[in-house]
Scaffold this motif. Structure first.
Motif, PDB file in Angstrom:
ATOM      1  N   GLU A 258     -10.827  -4.789 -43.754  1.00 21.75           N
ATOM      2  CA  GLU A 258     -10.879  -3.843 -42.648  1.00 21.75           C
ATOM      3  C   GLU A 258     -11.776  -4.360 -41.526  1.00 21.75           C
ATOM      4  OE1 GLU A 258     -12.074  -0.022 -43.994  1.00 21.75           O
ATOM      5  OE2 GLU A 258     -10.108   0.471 -44.849  1.00 21.75           O
ATOM      6  N   ARG A 259     -11.507  -3.877 -40.332  1.00 18.43           N
ATOM      7  CA  ARG A 259     -12.330  -4.193 -39.167  1.00 18.43           C
ATOM      8  C   ARG A 259     -12.722  -2.882 -38.499  1.00 18.43           C
ATOM      9  NH1 ARG A 259     -12.215  -9.414 -36.744  1.00 18.43           N
ATOM     10  NH2 ARG A 259     -11.321 -10.919 -38.210  1.00 18.43           N
ATOM     11  N   ASN A 260     -14.050  -2.676 -38.430  1.00 18.85           N
ATOM     12  CA  ASN A 260     -14.574  -1.439 -37.839  1.00 18.85           C
ATOM     13  C   ASN A 260     -13.959  -0.201 -38.490  1.00 18.85           C
ATOM     14  OD1 ASN A 260     -16.148  -2.894 -35.897  1.00 18.85           O
ATOM     15  ND2 ASN A 260     -14.274  -3.187 -34.683  1.00 18.85           N
ATOM     16  N   TYR A 278      -5.253  -4.134 -35.246  1.00 19.34           N
ATOM     17  CA  TYR A 278      -6.016  -3.111 -35.952  1.00 19.34           C
ATOM     18  C   TYR A 278      -6.279  -1.954 -34.982  1.00 19.34           C
ATOM     19  CZ  TYR A 278      -7.122  -6.631 -39.533  1.00 19.34           C
ATOM     20  OH  TYR A 278      -7.047  -7.577 -40.527  1.00 19.34           O
ATOM     21  N   ASP A 286      -8.694  -4.135 -32.252  1.00 20.97           N
ATOM     22  CA  ASP A 286      -8.961  -5.551 -32.544  1.00 20.97           C
ATOM     23  C   ASP A 286      -7.633  -6.263 -32.759  1.00 20.97           C
ATOM     24  OD1 ASP A 286     -12.102  -5.922 -33.273  1.00 20.97           O
ATOM     25  OD2 ASP A 286     -11.396  -3.946 -33.901  1.00 20.97           O
ATOM     26  N   ASP A 300     -10.048 -14.387 -33.096  1.00 19.32           N
ATOM     27  CA  ASP A 300      -9.953 -12.935 -33.058  1.00 19.32           C
ATOM     28  C   ASP A 300     -10.728 -12.424 -31.853  1.00 19.32           C
ATOM     29  OD1 ASP A 300     -12.517 -13.468 -33.899  1.00 19.32           O
ATOM     30  OD2 ASP A 300     -12.551 -11.916 -35.427  1.00 19.32           O
TER      31      ASP A 300
END
Length: 449
Positions: A258-260, A278, A286, A300
């Motif tokens: 996961e991102r944030n 995302y 993202d 990224d």
């Protein structure tokens, strides 16, 4: 003893023809003269641009046509059926076969998944109506098999991919309720109030419809098919996988943390890379870019929220809005150049193209690395999809006529083709033909570039 009279006049009627070598040089000289004379008598456009003829095609959105695989395909409604006709374009247009298949009946609440299209794939042609696919024999038009789910042919044209999903019972959205919230659509366009429990991706034999392999994953998935590549890229909630299209074997896997606090929501093939997005609620926060072959992460970046003047970038990595739009390097994410104000971008072969963001009219084709102008498109309209090849151009030639041109690959210039009169509409092209609708018929030209 025979005496030879060397002083006698030559016989004017020899008993056998003279050797061909006697005429070789005079013949070549004569051919060259005739070529020059013919070249002076016939304009070059007659070689580049030749009218082949017309075929019947009813007007309207329910009667589309398409160029594919060197043929023209027309589709019209007939009672509860659609009737597809394949036309040969070798010389004057000639009907090859007719195929009938039922009109797709959908629930009013279901999502529309596009119009009718024909796609040749080896020995078969896929006739797609929304999500329904009818696979017919390319030679005769006879039905081979059918699918209620959209079929995507893989490069090589022997295997296709279908994507299906399974939802929890009693989650179909009630349109009459009018309740707000996120909807999740099945492979046939049916809306649900919850995401699917699991998804399946199946490889099928395009000739028979036989299932060759199945790969399953929890929740929703995205499938990307790189051009000229034997594999597929499968994005699920926690990983990215490269799968062999012929066997279904997982070749490579990359975990996607996961991102944030959000997981992946979608993906897109851009200029030989795969971008994974995302975010929440349809907003991207993202993006992470991967190499298609190795699944190595290339770069990224966080995606700032764009509230004013958002730009469209088809097949191009970009950042910003139409007033400050930066083009990014596909392999590194670094800024390459800044586009002029008020343009949208699209990828076309070795170029990046610019369209006026308000007018939609083409501006120019530029070098992807520097933004330098390569081809000026002002004064033209684009008749094909901007990203398609060839790029078919059209402009007024006066007195109601239209002039056509294409942008050939690797030439760095516009190639004029010829002119055509009449109220032309819905024009399209492939590498050898141009087709336009005129009333209840399609007019067809052959060209060389």
């Amino acid at each position: 003893m025979i005496e030879l009279d060397l002083t006698a006049p030559a016989d004017q009627t020899p008993s056998s023809p003279p050797p061909a070598s006697r005429y070789r040089l005079p013949g070549l000289l004569l051919a060259a003269v005739l070529t020059l004379v013919a070249g002076g008598a016939a304009p070059i456009s007659s070689v580049l641009w030749r009218y082949l003829g017309s075929v019947p095609s009813p007007e309207g959105a329910e009667s589309p046509f398409q160029l594919a695989g060197g043929r023209a395909y027309t589709v019209a409604g007939s009672g509860a059926d659609r009737v597809a006709v394949a036309w040969s374009l070798t010389g004057a247009p000639r009907k090859l076969w007719t195929a009938r298949f039922p009109i797709r009946v959908t629930d009013p609440d279901a999502m529309s998944w596009g119009g009718l299209q024909a796609e040749p794939a080896g020995d078969v042609v896929l006739l797609t109506d929304g999500t329904d696919t009818t696979v017919v024999d390319a030679r005769t038009g006879a039905t081979r098999w059918t699918s209620r789910i959209y079929v995507t042919p893989l490069p090589g044209r022997r295997v296709g991919v279908v994507q299906d999903n399974e939802f929890r019972a009693n989650t179909v959205y009630d349109q009459a309720s009018g309740e707000p919230g996120t909807l999740y659509f099945s492979a046939t366009g049916e809306p649900h109030t919850e995401p699917p429990l699991r998804s399946e991706v199946r490889g099928v034999d395009l000739a028979t419809g036989r299932v060759l392999w199945t790969v399953a994953a929890a929740g929703s998935v995205n499938v990307a098919v790189p051009p000229d590549d034997p594999g597929i890229l499968l994005l699920s909630s926690d990983r990215l996988q490269r799968i062999d299209g012929g066997t279904g074997q997982v070749v490579r896997t990359t975990p996607l943390p996961e991102r944030n606090g959000t997981g992946p929501t979608g993906s897109e093939l851009i200029d030989g890379t795969l971008t994974v997005y995302y975010g929440r609620g349809g907003a991207v926060s993202d993006e992470v870019v991967y190499a298609v072959d190795s699944l190595e992460q290339l770069w990224d970046r966080p995606v700032p929220e764009i509230t004013r003047d958002p730009a469209n970038c088809g097949g191009v990595h970009c950042s910003g809005n139409t007033q400050a739009l930066d083009v990014l390097d596909s392999r590194t994410g670094e800024v390459r150049w800044r586009a002029p104000a008020d343009v949208d971008l699209f990828r076309h072969g070795e170029y990046v193209g610019e369209l006026g963001s308000d007018s939609g009219l083409p501006v120019r084709l530029v070098d992807p690395a520097t933004g330098a102008t390569r081809i000026d498109l002002s004064g033209w309209t684009i008749e094909t999809a901007p990203s398609s090849r060839p790029l078919l151009l059209r402009r007024s030639a006066g007195d109601g006529a239209s002039a056509f041109a294409v942008v050939p690959a690797g030439r760095g210039r516009i190639q004029p083709l010829g002119t055509a009169g009449g109220a032309l509409s819905d024009c399209t092209a492939d590498e050898r033909h141009v087709v336009c609708r005129v009333g209840g018929e399609l007019r067809i030209w052959a060209y060389r570039a």
